[in-house]
Design a protein around this motif. Structure first.
Motif, PDB file in Angstrom:
ATOM      1  N   ALA A  54       0.775  -1.131   0.159  1.00 42.76           N
ATOM      2  CA  ALA A  54       0.043   0.079  -0.102  1.00 42.76           C
ATOM      3  C   ALA A  54       0.838   1.281  -0.038  1.00 42.76           C
ATOM      4  O   ALA A  54       0.687   2.260  -0.879  1.00 42.76           O
ATOM      5  CB  ALA A  54      -1.014  -0.270   1.156  1.00 42.76           C
ATOM      6  N   SER A  55       1.831   1.564   0.803  1.00 41.28           N
ATOM      7  CA  SER A  55       2.703   2.649   0.996  1.00 41.28           C
ATOM      8  C   SER A  55       3.882   2.417   1.733  1.00 41.28           C
ATOM      9  O   SER A  55       3.990   1.007   2.472  1.00 41.28           O
ATOM     10  CB  SER A  55       1.864   3.638   1.735  1.00 41.28           C
ATOM     11  N   PRO A  56       4.998   3.044   1.557  1.00 40.79           N
ATOM     12  CA  PRO A  56       6.319   2.932   2.414  1.00 40.79           C
ATOM     13  C   PRO A  56       5.829   2.742   4.130  1.00 40.79           C
ATOM     14  O   PRO A  56       6.425   1.838   4.514  1.00 40.79           O
ATOM     15  CB  PRO A  56       7.170   3.990   2.049  1.00 40.79           C
ATOM     16  N   GLU A  57       4.877   3.365   4.412  1.00 43.20           N
ATOM     17  CA  GLU A  57       4.661   3.239   6.048  1.00 43.20           C
ATOM     18  C   GLU A  57       4.076   1.978   6.253  1.00 43.20           C
ATOM     19  O   GLU A  57       4.271   1.208   6.980  1.00 43.20           O
ATOM     20  CB  GLU A  57       3.626   4.289   6.285  1.00 43.20           C
ATOM     21  N   THR A  58       3.084   1.348   5.566  1.00 44.11           N
ATOM     22  CA  THR A  58       2.612   0.368   5.772  1.00 44.11           C
ATOM     23  C   THR A  58       3.289  -0.949   5.404  1.00 44.11           C
ATOM     24  O   THR A  58       3.548  -2.016   6.115  1.00 44.11           O
ATOM     25  CB  THR A  58       1.155  -0.018   5.012  1.00 44.11           C
ATOM     26  N   TYR A  59       4.409  -0.773   4.366  1.00 43.21           N
ATOM     27  CA  TYR A  59       5.538  -1.606   4.069  1.00 43.21           C
ATOM     28  C   TYR A  59       6.324  -1.740   5.266  1.00 43.21           C
ATOM     29  O   TYR A  59       6.752  -2.931   5.683  1.00 43.21           O
ATOM     30  CB  TYR A  59       6.395  -1.179   3.068  1.00 43.21           C
ATOM     31  N   ALA A  60       6.632  -0.495   5.841  1.00 42.40           N
ATOM     32  CA  ALA A  60       7.575  -0.706   7.131  1.00 42.40           C
ATOM     33  C   ALA A  60       6.834  -1.548   8.379  1.00 42.40           C
ATOM     34  O   ALA A  60       7.574  -2.254   8.907  1.00 42.40           O
ATOM     35  CB  ALA A  60       8.012   0.756   7.652  1.00 42.40           C
ATOM     36  N   VAL A  61       5.615  -1.288   8.527  1.00 39.34           N
ATOM     37  CA  VAL A  61       4.642  -1.952   9.309  1.00 39.34           C
ATOM     38  C   VAL A  61       4.975  -3.533   9.230  1.00 39.34           C
ATOM     39  O   VAL A  61       5.173  -4.359  10.143  1.00 39.34           O
ATOM     40  CB  VAL A  61       3.135  -1.811   9.473  1.00 39.34           C
ATOM     41  N   ALA A  62       4.666  -3.936   7.806  1.00 38.35           N
ATOM     42  CA  ALA A  62       4.697  -5.317   7.645  1.00 38.35           C
ATOM     43  C   ALA A  62       6.225  -5.812   7.747  1.00 38.35           C
ATOM     44  O   ALA A  62       6.368  -7.017   8.360  1.00 38.35           O
ATOM     45  CB  ALA A  62       4.360  -5.481   6.074  1.00 38.35           C
ATOM     46  N   LYS A  63       7.135  -5.015   7.466  1.00 36.25           N
ATOM     47  CA  LYS A  63       8.343  -5.458   7.660  1.00 36.25           C
ATOM     48  C   LYS A  63       8.864  -5.822   9.065  1.00 36.25           C
ATOM     49  O   LYS A  63       9.520  -6.586   9.562  1.00 36.25           O
ATOM     50  CB  LYS A  63       9.403  -4.299   7.008  1.00 36.25           C
ATOM     51  N   ALA A  64       8.233  -4.779   9.811  1.00 38.79           N
ATOM     52  CA  ALA A  64       8.552  -4.856  11.619  1.00 38.79           C
ATOM     53  C   ALA A  64       7.845  -6.025  12.066  1.00 38.79           C
ATOM     54  O   ALA A  64       8.603  -6.923  12.858  1.00 38.79           O
ATOM     55  CB  ALA A  64       8.013  -3.624  12.208  1.00 38.79           C
ATOM     56  N   LEU A  65       6.665  -6.293  11.416  1.00 40.67           N
ATOM     57  CA  LEU A  65       5.949  -7.521  11.845  1.00 40.67           C
ATOM     58  C   LEU A  65       6.527  -8.876  11.672  1.00 40.67           C
ATOM     59  O   LEU A  65       6.857  -9.703  12.246  1.00 40.67           O
ATOM     60  CB  LEU A  65       4.575  -7.459  11.348  1.00 40.67           C
ATOM     61  N   THR A  66       7.033  -8.893  10.487  1.00 43.26           N
ATOM     62  CA  THR A  66       7.916 -10.076   9.729  1.00 43.26           C
ATOM     63  C   THR A  66       9.341 -10.159  10.551  1.00 43.26           C
ATOM     64  O   THR A  66       9.826 -11.123  10.276  1.00 43.26           O
ATOM     65  CB  THR A  66       7.999 -10.156   8.450  1.00 43.26           C
ATOM     66  N   GLY A  67       9.507  -8.872  11.243  1.00 47.04           N
ATOM     67  CA  GLY A  67      11.099  -9.101  11.773  1.00 47.04           C
ATOM     68  C   GLY A  67      11.069  -9.915  12.907  1.00 47.04           C
ATOM     69  O   GLY A  67      12.013 -10.485  13.264  1.00 47.04           O
ATOM     70  N   ASN A  68       9.807  -9.994  13.594  1.00 49.47           N
ATOM     71  CA  ASN A  68       9.691 -10.797  14.814  1.00 49.47           C
ATOM     72  C   ASN A  68       9.901 -12.338  14.487  1.00 49.47           C
ATOM     73  O   ASN A  68       9.371 -12.744  13.775  1.00 49.47           O
ATOM     74  CB  ASN A  68       8.186 -10.627  15.255  1.00 49.47           C
ATOM     75  N   ILE A  69      10.657 -12.673  15.422  1.00 45.44           N
ATOM     76  CA  ILE A  69      11.207 -14.369  15.155  1.00 45.44           C
ATOM     77  C   ILE A  69       9.936 -15.120  14.920  1.00 45.44           C
ATOM     78  O   ILE A  69       9.783 -16.214  14.275  1.00 45.44           O
ATOM     79  CB  ILE A  69      12.179 -14.656  16.163  1.00 45.44           C
TER      80      ILE A  69
END
Lengths: 130, 115
Positions: A54-69
């Motif tokens: 959707a946007s760089p901001e939501t991408y960052a949210v997804a990235k942070a979420l998938t950063g969780n082990i």
């Protein structure tokens, strides 16, 4: 209706814990379970896909979420379920075409399905998640 | 061959074919996506978005989603027919699955057409 009478006399064993499935049987039930699990998680996966695009901001949210082990491990599991469903499905398409329907080939191809799907999971997991 | 009493209804050949046709579409898409990921190796938002924003991949991704939802319907219907023996409950669940899948199709279109 003679065959109906015969059908009723067939022995049934539905005591699941005592059934030892051969590898093609394990492949088969995993094909069904993987399909069901992926179906149930579709809304979560669609949401994650939406966030990532959707946007760089939501991408960052997804990235942070998938950063969780823990999330990473769950996604890795889902990638394996997808790859298993994919490889087992190709095997079934070949069986539909009467390729490899004798017992030896069927056993060998189920081993190949497990091997290839696990290898693909490792490759995709390494590429996308790590 | 199986001896069947002909009752005039279909035997599910159309679904059998649809299940396999949609599987082939998804398998081809999976290979295209794997190759794209392997070649590009997206490292950020723009690279990731660019995979799906070009016309060809947008079309293919939408085709994948439609195939997926159709394929899911046949598979889940089979599962419900195998395990849910109460006719009323099975009907309710089938309607719920169709409703969800139609909604997902609209959702997928929305995601892709905003790119």
């Amino acid at each position: 209706m003679a065959d109906i009478a015969i059908k009723k006399k067939r022995p049934k064993n539905l005591d699941l814990p005592t059934i030892r499935l051969p590898l093609p049987g394990i492949l088969s039930i995993l094909h069904r379970i993987s399909g069901a699990v992926l179906f149930l998680l579709l809304p979560v996966l669609l949401w994650l896909f939406q966030q990532s695009l959707a946007s760089p901001e939501t991408y960052a949210v997804a990235k942070a979420l998938t950063g969780n082990i823990l999330v990473k491990l769950i996604l890795l599991g889902l990638i394996w379920l997808y790859m298993h469903h994919f490889c087992a499905g190709i095997r079934y398409l070949l069986l539909d075409l009467h390729k490899g329907i004798d017992l030896e080939s069927a056993r060998l191809s189920s081993k190949i399905v497990f091997g290839v799907s696990i290898a693909l999971t490792v490759i995709v997991g390494a590429k996308v998640l790590w | 061959m199986v001896n069947r009493v002909v009752v005039g209804a279909g035997y599910g050949l159309k679904d059998w074919i649809a299940q396999r046709a949609t599987a082939v579409v998804m398998a081809v898409y999976t290979l295209i996506l794997l190759a794209t990921l392997g070649a590009l190796g997206p490292s950020g938002f723009e690279a990731w978005r660019s995979i799906f924003s070009n016309g060809f991949m947008q079309f293919m991704t939408f085709l994948f989603f439609i195939s997926l939802f159709w394929h899911v319907w046949i598979g889940v219907r089979d599962i419900l027919m195998d395990y849910i023996w109460n006719d009323g409950l099975r009907l309710v669940l089938m309607i719920a699955v169709v409703a969800a899948l139609v909604g997902y199709a609209g959702w997928a279109a929305k995601i892709l057409w905003r790119l």
